[in-house]
Design a protein around this motif. Sequence first.
Motif, mmCIF file in Angstrom:
data_model
loop_
_atom_site.group_PDB
_atom_site.id
_atom_site.type_symbol
_atom_site.label_atom_id
_atom_site.label_comp_id
_atom_site.label_asym_id
_atom_site.label_seq_id
_atom_site.Cartn_x
_atom_site.Cartn_y
_atom_site.Cartn_z
ATOM 1 N N ASP A 151 -7.495 -5.029 7.835
ATOM 2 C CA ASP A 151 -6.408 -5.263 8.787
ATOM 3 C C ASP A 151 -5.404 -6.281 8.224
ATOM 4 N N ALA A 152 -4.120 -6.008 8.469
ATOM 5 C CA ALA A 152 -3.037 -6.952 8.151
ATOM 6 C C ALA A 152 -3.052 -7.421 6.698
ATOM 7 N N ALA A 153 -3.448 -6.529 5.789
ATOM 8 C CA ALA A 153 -3.632 -6.922 4.393
ATOM 9 C C ALA A 153 -2.379 -6.741 3.534
ATOM 10 N N PHE A 154 -1.334 -6.069 4.058
ATOM 11 C CA PHE A 154 -0.210 -5.704 3.198
ATOM 12 C C PHE A 154 1.127 -6.144 3.786
ATOM 13 N N ASP A 155 2.022 -6.506 2.893
ATOM 14 C CA ASP A 155 3.378 -6.877 3.283
ATOM 15 C C ASP A 155 4.251 -5.652 3.529
ATOM 16 N N ALA A 156 3.894 -4.538 2.902
ATOM 17 C CA ALA A 156 4.686 -3.322 3.059
ATOM 18 C C ALA A 156 3.808 -2.104 2.815
ATOM 19 N N ALA A 157 4.216 -0.995 3.427
ATOM 20 C CA ALA A 157 3.584 0.303 3.193
ATOM 21 C C ALA A 157 4.663 1.291 2.783
ATOM 22 N N VAL A 158 4.297 2.208 1.906
ATOM 23 C CA VAL A 158 5.244 3.191 1.386
ATOM 24 C C VAL A 158 4.686 4.589 1.624
ATOM 25 N N ILE B 282 0.855 -1.183 0.000
ATOM 26 C CA ILE B 282 0.000 0.000 0.000
ATOM 27 C C ILE B 282 0.890 1.231 0.000
ATOM 28 N N GLU B 283 0.616 2.154 -0.914
ATOM 29 C CA GLU B 283 1.331 3.422 -0.959
ATOM 30 C C GLU B 283 0.359 4.519 -0.550
ATOM 31 N N VAL B 284 0.721 5.271 0.472
ATOM 32 C CA VAL B 284 -0.161 6.288 1.039
ATOM 33 C C VAL B 284 0.318 7.671 0.612
ATOM 34 N N GLY B 285 -0.596 8.463 0.044
ATOM 35 C CA GLY B 285 -0.214 9.766 -0.482
ATOM 36 C C GLY B 285 0.621 9.607 -1.740
ATOM 37 N N ALA B 286 0.059 8.916 -2.716
ATOM 38 C CA ALA B 286 0.813 8.551 -3.923
ATOM 39 C C ALA B 286 1.107 9.737 -4.826
ATOM 40 N N GLY B 287 0.463 10.883 -4.583
ATOM 41 C CA GLY B 287 0.723 12.053 -5.416
ATOM 42 C C GLY B 287 0.422 11.790 -6.870
ATOM 43 N N ASN B 288 1.337 12.182 -7.738
ATOM 44 C CA ASN B 288 1.155 11.982 -9.180
ATOM 45 C C ASN B 288 1.783 10.682 -9.687
ATOM 46 N N GLY B 289 2.094 9.771 -8.778
ATOM 47 C CA GLY B 289 2.483 8.428 -9.180
ATOM 48 C C GLY B 289 3.920 8.249 -9.605
ATOM 49 N N LEU B 290 4.813 9.108 -9.147
ATOM 50 C CA LEU B 290 6.196 9.002 -9.599
ATOM 51 C C LEU B 290 6.931 7.802 -9.012
ATOM 52 N N ASN B 291 6.420 7.215 -7.949
ATOM 53 C CA ASN B 291 7.033 5.985 -7.432
ATOM 54 C C ASN B 291 6.761 4.775 -8.310
ATOM 55 N N LEU C 181 -1.736 -0.898 -3.910
ATOM 56 C CA LEU C 181 -2.909 -0.065 -3.694
ATOM 57 C C LEU C 181 -2.391 1.327 -3.375
ATOM 58 N N ALA C 182 -2.613 2.277 -4.281
ATOM 59 C CA ALA C 182 -2.089 3.628 -4.140
ATOM 60 C C ALA C 182 -3.223 4.562 -3.725
ATOM 61 N N VAL C 183 -3.089 5.164 -2.556
ATOM 62 C CA VAL C 183 -4.129 6.017 -1.990
ATOM 63 C C VAL C 183 -3.724 7.480 -2.165
ATOM 64 N N GLU C 184 -4.586 8.264 -2.808
ATOM 65 C CA GLU C 184 -4.308 9.683 -3.007
ATOM 66 C C GLU C 184 -5.616 10.479 -2.949
ATOM 67 N N PRO C 185 -5.729 11.432 -2.011
ATOM 68 C CA PRO C 185 -6.993 12.150 -1.844
ATOM 69 C C PRO C 185 -7.184 13.349 -2.759
ATOM 70 N N GLU C 186 -6.114 13.895 -3.327
ATOM 71 C CA GLU C 186 -6.248 15.120 -4.119
ATOM 72 C C GLU C 186 -6.658 14.772 -5.551
ATOM 73 N N PRO C 187 -7.780 15.301 -6.060
ATOM 74 C CA PRO C 187 -8.325 14.837 -7.346
ATOM 75 C C PRO C 187 -7.385 14.978 -8.531
ATOM 76 N N ARG C 188 -6.735 16.123 -8.672
ATOM 77 C CA ARG C 188 -5.851 16.314 -9.836
ATOM 78 C C ARG C 188 -4.668 15.359 -9.769
ATOM 79 N N LEU C 189 -4.067 15.241 -8.604
ATOM 80 C CA LEU C 189 -2.935 14.323 -8.464
ATOM 81 C C LEU C 189 -3.382 12.876 -8.644
ATOM 82 N N ARG C 190 -4.579 12.566 -8.196
ATOM 83 C CA ARG C 190 -5.086 11.199 -8.367
ATOM 84 C C ARG C 190 -5.274 10.868 -9.850
ATOM 85 N N ARG C 191 -5.745 11.818 -10.622
ATOM 86 C CA ARG C 191 -5.876 11.593 -12.077
ATOM 87 C C ARG C 191 -4.502 11.347 -12.705
#
Length: 219
Positions: free
Chosen positions: A106-113, A48-57, A69-79
């Motif tokens: 719960d406990a769904a991911f091996d790593a968080a970024v 899970i990547e939290v605050g993925a921004g514009n996806g540069l990772n 699973l990339a989580v990003e709340p800001e609409p433009r950055l999410r697009r």
Amino acid sequence: MGDSGPAGTTVNHPIFARFYARLSRAMEHRGLAEQRRRLLAGLSGNVIEVGAGNGLNFAHYPPAVTRVLAVEPEPRLRRLAREAARTAPVPVEVTDGLAEHLPAADAAFDAAVVALVLCSLPDVPAALAELRRVLAADGQVRFLEHVRADTPGWARVQDVLDATVWPYLAGGCRTGRDSLAEIREAGFAVTDLERFLMAETRSPASFFVRGTARPAPGR
């Protein structure tokens, strides 16, 4: 890119999102792309990547990663993140969500970024508690963050900026937040750490850390 606002709301920073999308790409050529590659090296399984921004990772995830699973709340950055996901070397699902209320079991991911995220969160302890919740017992957090300066002079500059204009101009970012201490206080043991300057010339946001943390036993 972090988030703000209560659960269930959309975070909207349209001016900052445009600026960040341009600035982040310029920073890639100044060494941030290599730092992202090092951040993600060796990861595997479900991430899970939290605050993925514009996806540069996304371009730097190794093939052993089965899903992001990339989580990003800001609409433009999410697009922009969804566009980046189309060419990612691993499967990436981009979704709306807040760091303090992750849309995951719960406990769904091996790593968080988290990369350039903790500086702008309104409730860092709540977000780190969520990371612990969604991580498997033997999971890990990979972090890449700018942090409080290691000299008193620059730390004072950060304090002035953070108390005045910077958070309003930079989507809630605080240049002097001690994110490394926040990670440790949340019950994580830092098992790998590198400090570095992002730019050749120091600025309030050029003091960086990159590393790995795991849930500390008994916490």
